[in-house]
Design a protein around this motif. Sequence first.
Motif, mmCIF file in Angstrom:
data_model
loop_
_atom_site.group_PDB
_atom_site.id
_atom_site.type_symbol
_atom_site.label_atom_id
_atom_site.label_comp_id
_atom_site.label_asym_id
_atom_site.label_seq_id
_atom_site.Cartn_x
_atom_site.Cartn_y
_atom_site.Cartn_z
ATOM 1 N N GLY A 231 -38.373 154.582 6.961
ATOM 2 C CA GLY A 231 -39.193 154.372 5.780
ATOM 3 C C GLY A 231 -39.170 155.557 4.849
ATOM 4 N N THR A 232 -39.660 155.330 3.650
ATOM 5 C CA THR A 232 -39.766 156.419 2.697
ATOM 6 C C THR A 232 -40.823 157.393 3.171
ATOM 7 O OG1 THR A 232 -41.356 155.120 1.413
ATOM 8 C CG2 THR A 232 -39.034 154.958 0.789
ATOM 9 N N GLY A 233 -40.706 158.582 2.718
ATOM 10 C CA GLY A 233 -41.648 159.619 3.166
ATOM 11 C C GLY A 233 -41.000 160.972 3.360
ATOM 12 N N PRO A 234 -39.861 161.029 4.127
ATOM 13 C CA PRO A 234 -39.249 159.954 4.909
ATOM 14 C C PRO A 234 -39.812 159.906 6.328
ATOM 15 C CG PRO A 234 -37.795 161.835 4.857
ATOM 16 C CD PRO A 234 -39.025 162.236 4.084
ATOM 17 N N SER A 235 -39.583 158.777 7.004
ATOM 18 C CA SER A 235 -40.070 158.625 8.374
ATOM 19 C C SER A 235 -39.094 157.783 9.185
ATOM 20 C CB SER A 235 -41.455 157.963 8.384
ATOM 21 O OG SER A 235 -41.374 156.640 7.898
ATOM 22 N N ILE A 236 -39.134 157.986 10.485
ATOM 23 C CA ILE A 236 -38.348 157.206 11.437
ATOM 24 C C ILE A 236 -39.323 156.683 12.489
ATOM 25 C CG2 ILE A 236 -36.439 157.219 13.100
ATOM 26 C CD1 ILE A 236 -35.477 159.812 11.618
ATOM 27 N N VAL A 237 -39.273 155.385 12.755
ATOM 28 C CA VAL A 237 -40.200 154.764 13.709
ATOM 29 C C VAL A 237 -39.389 154.038 14.770
ATOM 30 C CG1 VAL A 237 -42.090 153.129 14.029
ATOM 31 C CG2 VAL A 237 -41.963 154.486 11.928
ATOM 32 N N VAL A 238 -39.732 154.272 16.041
ATOM 33 C CA VAL A 238 -39.107 153.574 17.168
ATOM 34 C C VAL A 238 -40.218 152.897 17.957
ATOM 35 C CG1 VAL A 238 -37.732 153.793 19.258
ATOM 36 C CG2 VAL A 238 -37.202 155.230 17.278
ATOM 37 N N GLU A 239 -40.125 151.575 18.093
ATOM 38 C CA GLU A 239 -41.163 150.788 18.762
ATOM 39 C C GLU A 239 -40.597 150.107 19.996
ATOM 40 O OE1 GLU A 239 -44.102 149.123 15.393
ATOM 41 O OE2 GLU A 239 -42.017 148.461 15.136
ATOM 42 N N ASP A 240 -41.363 150.127 21.072
ATOM 43 C CA ASP A 240 -40.983 149.396 22.273
ATOM 44 C C ASP A 240 -42.107 148.446 22.653
ATOM 45 O OD1 ASP A 240 -42.860 150.583 24.277
ATOM 46 O OD2 ASP A 240 -41.739 152.419 23.880
ATOM 47 N N ARG A 241 -41.835 147.612 23.626
ATOM 48 C CA ARG A 241 -42.814 146.632 24.090
ATOM 49 C C ARG A 241 -43.158 146.872 25.553
ATOM 50 N NH1 ARG A 241 -39.997 145.182 19.947
ATOM 51 N NH2 ARG A 241 -40.690 143.592 18.441
ATOM 52 N N GLY A 242 -43.219 148.154 25.898
ATOM 53 C CA GLY A 242 -43.547 148.548 27.261
ATOM 54 C C GLY A 242 -45.040 148.690 27.471
ATOM 55 N N PRO A 243 -45.443 149.519 28.456
ATOM 56 C CA PRO A 243 -46.862 149.659 28.783
ATOM 57 C C PRO A 243 -47.650 150.533 27.817
ATOM 58 C CG PRO A 243 -45.554 151.080 30.186
ATOM 59 C CD PRO A 243 -44.580 150.284 29.368
ATOM 60 N N GLY A 244 -46.974 151.182 26.872
ATOM 61 C CA GLY A 244 -47.677 152.067 25.955
ATOM 62 C C GLY A 244 -47.937 153.432 26.571
ATOM 63 N N VAL A 245 -48.601 154.288 25.823
ATOM 64 C CA VAL A 245 -48.907 155.654 26.277
ATOM 65 C C VAL A 245 -50.420 155.841 26.245
ATOM 66 C CG1 VAL A 245 -48.542 158.118 25.891
ATOM 67 C CG2 VAL A 245 -46.721 156.483 25.329
ATOM 68 N N PRO A 246 -51.049 156.152 27.381
ATOM 69 C CA PRO A 246 -52.503 156.377 27.389
ATOM 70 C C PRO A 246 -52.886 157.546 26.491
ATOM 71 C CG PRO A 246 -51.632 156.187 29.627
ATOM 72 C CD PRO A 246 -50.457 156.284 28.713
ATOM 73 N N ASP A 247 -54.111 157.499 25.984
ATOM 74 C CA ASP A 247 -54.575 158.552 25.066
ATOM 75 C C ASP A 247 -54.454 159.939 25.678
ATOM 76 O OD1 ASP A 247 -55.141 156.653 23.197
ATOM 77 O OD2 ASP A 247 -57.280 156.523 23.660
ATOM 78 N N GLU A 248 -54.761 160.063 26.971
ATOM 79 C CA GLU A 248 -54.777 161.393 27.593
ATOM 80 C C GLU A 248 -53.373 161.973 27.769
ATOM 81 O OE1 GLU A 248 -55.007 158.289 30.935
ATOM 82 O OE2 GLU A 248 -55.874 158.600 28.931
ATOM 83 N N LEU A 249 -52.330 161.140 27.606
ATOM 84 C CA LEU A 249 -50.960 161.631 27.779
ATOM 85 C C LEU A 249 -50.241 161.856 26.455
ATOM 86 C CD1 LEU A 249 -49.627 159.445 30.742
ATOM 87 C CD2 LEU A 249 -50.440 161.800 30.817
ATOM 88 N N ARG A 250 -50.843 161.514 25.347
ATOM 89 C CA ARG A 250 -50.115 161.511 24.077
ATOM 90 C C ARG A 250 -49.722 162.893 23.608
ATOM 91 N NH1 ARG A 250 -52.727 156.421 20.664
ATOM 92 N NH2 ARG A 250 -52.272 154.894 22.321
ATOM 93 N N ARG A 251 -50.427 163.904 24.032
ATOM 94 C CA ARG A 251 -50.012 165.270 23.721
ATOM 95 C C ARG A 251 -49.063 165.799 24.784
ATOM 96 N NH1 ARG A 251 -52.561 169.232 20.804
ATOM 97 N NH2 ARG A 251 -53.835 168.518 19.062
ATOM 98 N N ARG A 252 -49.364 165.504 26.027
ATOM 99 C CA ARG A 252 -48.628 166.109 27.131
ATOM 100 C C ARG A 252 -47.194 165.611 27.230
ATOM 101 N NH1 ARG A 252 -47.864 165.628 32.620
ATOM 102 N NH2 ARG A 252 -48.899 163.611 32.713
ATOM 103 N N ILE A 253 -46.916 164.374 26.798
ATOM 104 C CA ILE A 253 -45.558 163.850 26.980
ATOM 105 C C ILE A 253 -44.535 164.601 26.129
ATOM 106 C CG2 ILE A 253 -46.296 161.532 27.623
ATOM 107 C CD1 ILE A 253 -45.718 160.666 24.754
ATOM 108 N N PHE A 254 -44.993 165.370 25.150
ATOM 109 C CA PHE A 254 -44.064 166.151 24.332
ATOM 110 C C PHE A 254 -43.828 167.545 24.901
ATOM 111 C CE2 PHE A 254 -45.717 163.019 21.289
ATOM 112 C CZ PHE A 254 -44.524 162.509 20.805
#
Length: 313
Positions: A231-254
Amino acid sequence: MPEDPPGEIIAQCAIALVISAPFGVVLSVMVGRRLTTPTTARLDEVIDSAKRMTGERLDERLPVSPTGDPLDRLSVALNDVLARVQRGVAAQQQFAADASHELRTPLAVISANLEVARRKPRDAAHWEHVADGTLAEVHRMHVLVDKLLQLSRAGAAGLHHERTDLRTLAGTAVERATSVGKDRGITIELAPGRPVPAEVDPDAVGIVIDNLIRNAIDHSPPNQTVTVSVGTGPSIVVEDRGPGVPDELRRRIFEPFARGRTTDRAAGSGLGLGLAICRRIVDGHGGTVDVEDRSGGGARFVVRLPPPESPPA
Protein backbone atom coordinates in the motif's frame (compact mmCIF):
# COMPACT_ATOMS: atom_id res chain seq x y z
CA MET A 1 86.76 18.89 77.72
CA PRO A 2 89.11 16.98 75.43
CA GLU A 3 87.76 15.71 72.14
CA ASP A 4 87.34 12.00 71.55
CA PRO A 5 90.01 10.49 69.38
CA PRO A 6 88.87 9.49 65.86
CA GLY A 7 88.81 5.81 66.69
CA GLU A 8 86.34 6.31 69.53
CA ILE A 9 84.07 8.42 67.29
CA ILE A 10 84.04 5.73 64.63
CA ALA A 11 83.28 3.09 67.24
CA GLN A 12 80.35 5.06 68.62
CA CYS A 13 78.96 5.62 65.10
CA ALA A 14 79.25 1.93 64.38
CA ILE A 15 77.42 1.08 67.61
CA ALA A 16 74.67 3.60 66.79
CA LEU A 17 74.35 2.21 63.27
CA VAL A 18 74.15 -1.36 64.53
CA ILE A 19 71.45 -0.41 67.01
CA SER A 20 69.39 1.74 64.59
CA ALA A 21 69.76 -0.30 61.39
CA PRO A 22 67.25 -3.06 62.32
CA PHE A 23 64.72 -0.43 63.33
CA GLY A 24 65.29 1.39 60.03
CA VAL A 25 64.93 -1.79 58.01
CA VAL A 26 61.75 -2.79 59.83
CA LEU A 27 60.33 0.71 59.49
CA SER A 28 61.17 0.79 55.76
CA VAL A 29 59.54 -2.59 55.22
CA MET A 30 56.43 -1.53 57.11
CA VAL A 31 56.12 1.76 55.24
CA GLY A 32 56.83 0.10 51.89
CA ARG A 33 54.31 -2.63 52.57
CA ARG A 34 51.70 -0.08 53.55
CA LEU A 35 52.33 1.93 50.40
CA THR A 36 52.37 -1.05 48.01
CA THR A 37 49.56 -3.16 49.50
CA PRO A 38 46.74 -1.26 47.73
CA THR A 39 48.58 -1.50 44.43
CA THR A 40 49.37 -5.19 44.74
CA ALA A 41 45.79 -5.87 45.85
CA ARG A 42 44.49 -4.09 42.75
CA LEU A 43 46.96 -6.00 40.61
CA ASP A 44 45.66 -9.25 42.10
CA GLU A 45 42.11 -8.11 41.33
CA VAL A 46 43.05 -7.30 37.74
CA ILE A 47 44.77 -10.68 37.36
CA ASP A 48 41.74 -12.51 38.80
CA SER A 49 39.42 -10.66 36.41
CA ALA A 50 41.66 -11.50 33.47
CA LYS A 51 41.65 -15.19 34.45
CA ARG A 52 37.83 -15.22 34.44
CA MET A 53 37.67 -14.02 30.83
CA THR A 54 36.86 -16.74 28.30
CA GLY A 55 35.35 -16.94 24.85
CA GLU A 56 31.95 -17.43 26.49
CA ARG A 57 32.43 -14.59 29.01
CA LEU A 58 33.51 -11.66 26.88
CA ASP A 59 31.44 -9.31 29.00
CA GLU A 60 34.01 -9.46 31.82
CA ARG A 61 36.00 -6.23 32.30
CA LEU A 62 39.09 -5.25 34.29
CA PRO A 63 38.32 -3.28 37.47
CA VAL A 64 38.92 0.47 37.45
CA SER A 65 39.29 2.55 40.64
CA PRO A 66 38.41 6.24 41.03
CA THR A 67 42.06 7.27 41.50
CA GLY A 68 42.89 7.49 37.78
CA ASP A 69 46.48 6.30 38.22
CA PRO A 70 48.55 4.56 35.48
CA LEU A 71 47.08 1.16 36.39
CA ASP A 72 43.58 2.56 35.92
CA ARG A 73 44.53 4.06 32.56
CA LEU A 74 45.92 0.70 31.47
CA SER A 75 42.72 -1.06 32.60
CA VAL A 76 40.54 1.45 30.72
CA ALA A 77 42.58 0.98 27.54
CA LEU A 78 42.37 -2.82 27.81
CA ASN A 79 38.63 -2.62 28.53
CA ASP A 80 38.16 -0.63 25.33
CA VAL A 81 40.02 -3.34 23.41
CA LEU A 82 37.87 -6.03 25.02
CA ALA A 83 34.69 -4.13 24.13
CA ARG A 84 35.75 -4.00 20.47
CA VAL A 85 36.58 -7.70 20.52
CA GLN A 86 33.17 -8.45 22.06
CA ARG A 87 31.38 -6.42 19.38
CA GLY A 88 33.34 -8.20 16.67
CA VAL A 89 32.56 -11.65 18.05
CA ALA A 90 28.88 -10.70 18.50
CA ALA A 91 28.73 -9.53 14.87
CA GLN A 92 30.24 -12.82 13.70
CA GLN A 93 27.79 -14.83 15.77
CA GLN A 94 24.88 -12.73 14.50
CA PHE A 95 26.01 -13.21 10.91
CA ALA A 96 26.33 -16.98 11.35
CA ALA A 97 22.86 -17.23 12.91
CA ASP A 98 21.25 -14.93 10.33
CA ALA A 99 22.91 -16.62 7.37
CA SER A 100 21.92 -20.11 8.52
CA HIS A 101 18.34 -18.91 8.92
CA GLU A 102 18.10 -17.03 5.63
CA LEU A 103 19.60 -19.85 3.55
CA ARG A 104 16.69 -22.10 4.56
CA THR A 105 14.27 -20.47 2.08
CA PRO A 106 16.37 -20.73 -1.13
CA LEU A 107 17.43 -24.25 -0.15
CA ALA A 108 13.77 -25.18 0.40
CA VAL A 109 12.87 -23.73 -3.01
CA ILE A 110 15.65 -25.69 -4.72
CA SER A 111 14.63 -28.87 -2.91
CA ALA A 112 10.93 -28.46 -3.76
CA ASN A 113 11.64 -27.75 -7.44
CA LEU A 114 13.91 -30.77 -7.78
CA GLU A 115 11.48 -33.06 -5.98
CA VAL A 116 8.62 -31.99 -8.26
CA ALA A 117 10.80 -32.43 -11.35
CA ARG A 118 11.75 -35.99 -10.36
CA ARG A 119 8.19 -37.23 -9.95
CA LYS A 120 7.85 -38.11 -13.63
CA PRO A 121 9.96 -38.11 -16.79
CA ARG A 122 10.74 -34.63 -18.09
CA ASP A 123 12.02 -33.34 -21.40
CA ALA A 124 15.22 -31.37 -21.82
CA ALA A 125 13.39 -28.04 -21.90
CA HIS A 126 11.85 -28.67 -18.50
CA TRP A 127 15.17 -29.63 -16.94
CA GLU A 128 16.69 -26.49 -18.44
CA HIS A 129 13.93 -24.50 -16.72
CA VAL A 130 14.66 -26.28 -13.43
CA ALA A 131 18.38 -25.56 -13.83
CA ASP A 132 17.65 -21.88 -14.47
CA GLY A 133 15.52 -21.72 -11.32
CA THR A 134 18.22 -23.45 -9.29
CA LEU A 135 20.89 -21.07 -10.56
CA ALA A 136 18.65 -18.13 -9.67
CA GLU A 137 18.32 -19.40 -6.10
CA VAL A 138 22.08 -19.99 -5.87
CA HIS A 139 22.61 -16.39 -6.98
CA ARG A 140 20.10 -15.28 -4.35
CA MET A 141 22.05 -17.18 -1.68
CA HIS A 142 25.15 -15.20 -2.65
CA VAL A 143 23.18 -11.96 -2.38
CA LEU A 144 21.76 -12.99 1.00
CA VAL A 145 25.16 -13.83 2.44
CA ASP A 146 26.70 -10.58 1.15
CA LYS A 147 23.84 -8.45 2.50
CA LEU A 148 23.80 -10.14 5.91
CA LEU A 149 27.58 -9.75 6.14
CA GLN A 150 27.25 -6.03 5.40
CA LEU A 151 24.52 -5.67 8.01
CA SER A 152 26.50 -7.55 10.65
CA ARG A 153 29.56 -5.34 10.06
CA ALA A 154 27.96 -1.94 9.59
CA GLY A 155 24.36 -2.17 10.81
CA ALA A 156 22.13 0.43 9.14
CA ALA A 157 25.21 1.82 7.36
CA GLY A 158 25.33 -1.45 5.41
CA LEU A 159 21.99 -0.61 3.73
CA HIS A 160 22.19 0.87 0.22
CA HIS A 161 19.02 2.82 -0.54
CA GLU A 162 17.68 3.22 -4.04
CA ARG A 163 14.30 4.01 -5.54
CA THR A 164 12.46 0.70 -5.80
CA ASP A 165 8.95 -0.51 -6.59
CA LEU A 166 7.78 -2.44 -3.52
CA ARG A 167 5.14 -4.27 -5.55
CA THR A 168 7.84 -5.74 -7.77
CA LEU A 169 9.78 -6.89 -4.70
CA ALA A 170 6.64 -8.41 -3.20
CA GLY A 171 5.77 -10.16 -6.46
CA THR A 172 9.23 -11.70 -6.68
CA ALA A 173 8.99 -12.91 -3.07
CA VAL A 174 5.53 -14.42 -3.68
CA GLU A 175 6.79 -16.23 -6.77
CA ARG A 176 9.79 -17.50 -4.83
CA ALA A 177 7.63 -18.81 -1.96
CA THR A 178 4.99 -20.46 -4.16
CA SER A 179 6.76 -23.82 -4.43
CA VAL A 180 7.40 -23.91 -0.67
CA GLY A 181 3.75 -23.09 0.05
CA LYS A 182 2.48 -25.63 -2.47
CA ASP A 183 4.51 -28.32 -0.74
CA ARG A 184 2.57 -27.46 2.44
CA GLY A 185 -0.79 -27.09 0.70
CA ILE A 186 -0.80 -23.30 1.10
CA THR A 187 -1.50 -20.72 -1.60
CA ILE A 188 0.50 -17.49 -1.68
CA GLU A 189 -1.21 -14.58 -3.42
CA LEU A 190 -0.32 -10.95 -4.12
CA ALA A 191 -3.25 -8.56 -3.81
CA PRO A 192 -3.76 -6.42 -6.93
CA GLY A 193 -2.66 -2.81 -6.84
CA ARG A 194 -0.54 -0.12 -8.38
CA PRO A 195 3.26 0.28 -8.18
CA VAL A 196 4.44 1.73 -4.87
CA PRO A 197 7.82 3.51 -4.97
CA ALA A 198 10.10 3.61 -1.93
CA GLU A 199 13.69 4.54 -1.07
CA VAL A 200 14.95 1.22 0.30
CA ASP A 201 17.65 -1.38 0.02
CA PRO A 202 15.89 -3.84 -2.30
CA ASP A 203 17.91 -6.88 -1.23
CA ALA A 204 17.32 -6.18 2.47
CA VAL A 205 13.59 -5.50 2.04
CA GLY A 206 13.37 -8.67 -0.03
CA ILE A 207 14.73 -10.53 3.00
CA VAL A 208 11.98 -8.93 5.12
CA ILE A 209 9.19 -10.00 2.75
CA ASP A 210 10.64 -13.51 2.43
CA ASN A 211 10.74 -13.90 6.20
CA LEU A 212 7.21 -12.62 6.72
CA ILE A 213 5.84 -14.96 4.05
CA ARG A 214 7.80 -17.91 5.45
CA ASN A 215 6.52 -17.08 8.93
CA ALA A 216 2.95 -16.98 7.58
CA ILE A 217 3.42 -20.36 5.85
CA ASP A 218 4.80 -21.89 9.04
CA HIS A 219 1.76 -20.74 11.01
CA SER A 220 -0.95 -21.51 8.48
CA PRO A 221 -3.02 -24.69 8.47
CA PRO A 222 -3.12 -26.67 5.19
CA ASN A 223 -5.33 -25.54 2.31
CA GLN A 224 -5.26 -21.89 3.40
CA THR A 225 -4.08 -18.70 1.72
CA VAL A 226 -1.35 -16.25 2.64
CA THR A 227 -2.02 -12.79 1.24
CA VAL A 228 0.63 -10.17 0.54
CA SER A 229 -0.40 -6.60 -0.20
CA VAL A 230 1.49 -3.38 -0.82
CA GLY A 231 0.00 0.00 0.00
CA THR A 232 0.87 3.64 -0.22
CA GLY A 233 2.65 5.09 2.73
CA PRO A 234 4.48 2.92 1.81
CA SER A 235 3.55 -0.30 3.59
CA ILE A 236 3.80 -4.06 3.14
CA VAL A 237 1.19 -6.34 4.73
CA VAL A 238 1.37 -10.14 5.06
CA GLU A 239 -1.75 -11.91 6.35
CA ASP A 240 -2.21 -15.53 7.34
CA ARG A 241 -5.15 -17.56 8.57
CA GLY A 242 -3.38 -19.31 11.41
CA PRO A 243 -3.91 -19.09 15.18
CA GLY A 244 -2.82 -15.46 15.41
CA VAL A 245 -0.40 -13.94 17.93
CA PRO A 246 -1.48 -13.43 21.58
CA ASP A 247 -1.14 -9.90 22.95
CA GLU A 248 1.57 -10.92 25.42
CA LEU A 249 3.78 -12.25 22.60
CA ARG A 250 3.48 -9.39 20.12
CA ARG A 251 6.61 -7.66 21.34
CA ARG A 252 8.63 -10.73 22.20
CA ILE A 253 8.31 -12.49 18.83
CA PHE A 254 10.55 -9.82 17.29
CA GLU A 255 13.38 -10.69 19.68
CA PRO A 256 16.10 -13.16 18.61
CA PHE A 257 15.27 -16.82 19.27
CA ALA A 258 11.71 -15.99 20.38
CA ARG A 259 9.05 -18.45 19.30
CA GLY A 260 5.30 -18.05 18.92
CA ARG A 261 2.66 -20.73 18.61
CA THR A 262 3.04 -23.08 15.64
CA THR A 263 0.43 -25.14 13.86
CA ASP A 264 2.51 -28.24 13.21
CA ARG A 265 5.82 -29.91 13.89
CA ALA A 266 7.46 -28.57 10.74
CA ALA A 267 6.87 -25.04 11.91
CA GLY A 268 8.48 -25.87 15.21
CA SER A 269 11.87 -26.45 13.57
CA GLY A 270 12.66 -22.75 13.12
CA LEU A 271 15.29 -20.85 15.07
CA GLY A 272 13.11 -17.89 16.01
CA LEU A 273 15.33 -15.48 14.06
CA GLY A 274 13.21 -14.49 11.05
CA LEU A 275 11.13 -11.78 12.71
CA ALA A 276 14.16 -10.44 14.61
CA ILE A 277 15.97 -10.04 11.28
CA CYS A 278 12.89 -8.25 9.89
CA ARG A 279 12.84 -5.79 12.75
CA ARG A 280 16.57 -5.07 12.49
CA ILE A 281 16.32 -4.34 8.76
CA VAL A 282 13.14 -2.27 9.06
CA ASP A 283 14.62 -0.29 11.97
CA GLY A 284 17.65 0.41 9.79
CA HIS A 285 15.29 1.96 7.22
CA GLY A 286 13.65 4.14 9.88
CA GLY A 287 10.41 2.16 9.65
CA THR A 288 8.31 -0.05 11.90
CA VAL A 289 7.04 -3.63 11.82
CA ASP A 290 4.08 -4.72 13.94
CA VAL A 291 1.63 -7.55 14.22
CA GLU A 292 -2.11 -7.28 14.75
CA ASP A 293 -5.21 -9.45 14.43
CA ARG A 294 -6.52 -10.21 10.97
CA SER A 295 -10.23 -9.73 10.49
CA GLY A 296 -11.70 -13.23 10.37
CA GLY A 297 -8.82 -14.83 12.29
CA GLY A 298 -5.09 -15.08 11.86
CA ALA A 299 -2.20 -12.64 12.06
CA ARG A 300 -1.54 -9.49 10.08
CA PHE A 301 2.08 -8.28 9.91
CA VAL A 302 2.46 -4.68 8.80
CA VAL A 303 5.70 -3.04 7.69
CA ARG A 304 5.61 0.76 7.43
CA LEU A 305 8.49 2.53 5.70
CA PRO A 306 9.33 6.23 5.38
CA PRO A 307 7.83 7.88 2.30
CA PRO A 308 10.25 8.40 -0.57
CA GLU A 309 11.67 11.83 -1.25
CA SER A 310 9.97 13.70 -4.05
CA PRO A 311 12.06 13.71 -7.23
CA PRO A 312 13.57 17.12 -8.04
CA ALA A 313 11.49 19.24 -10.38
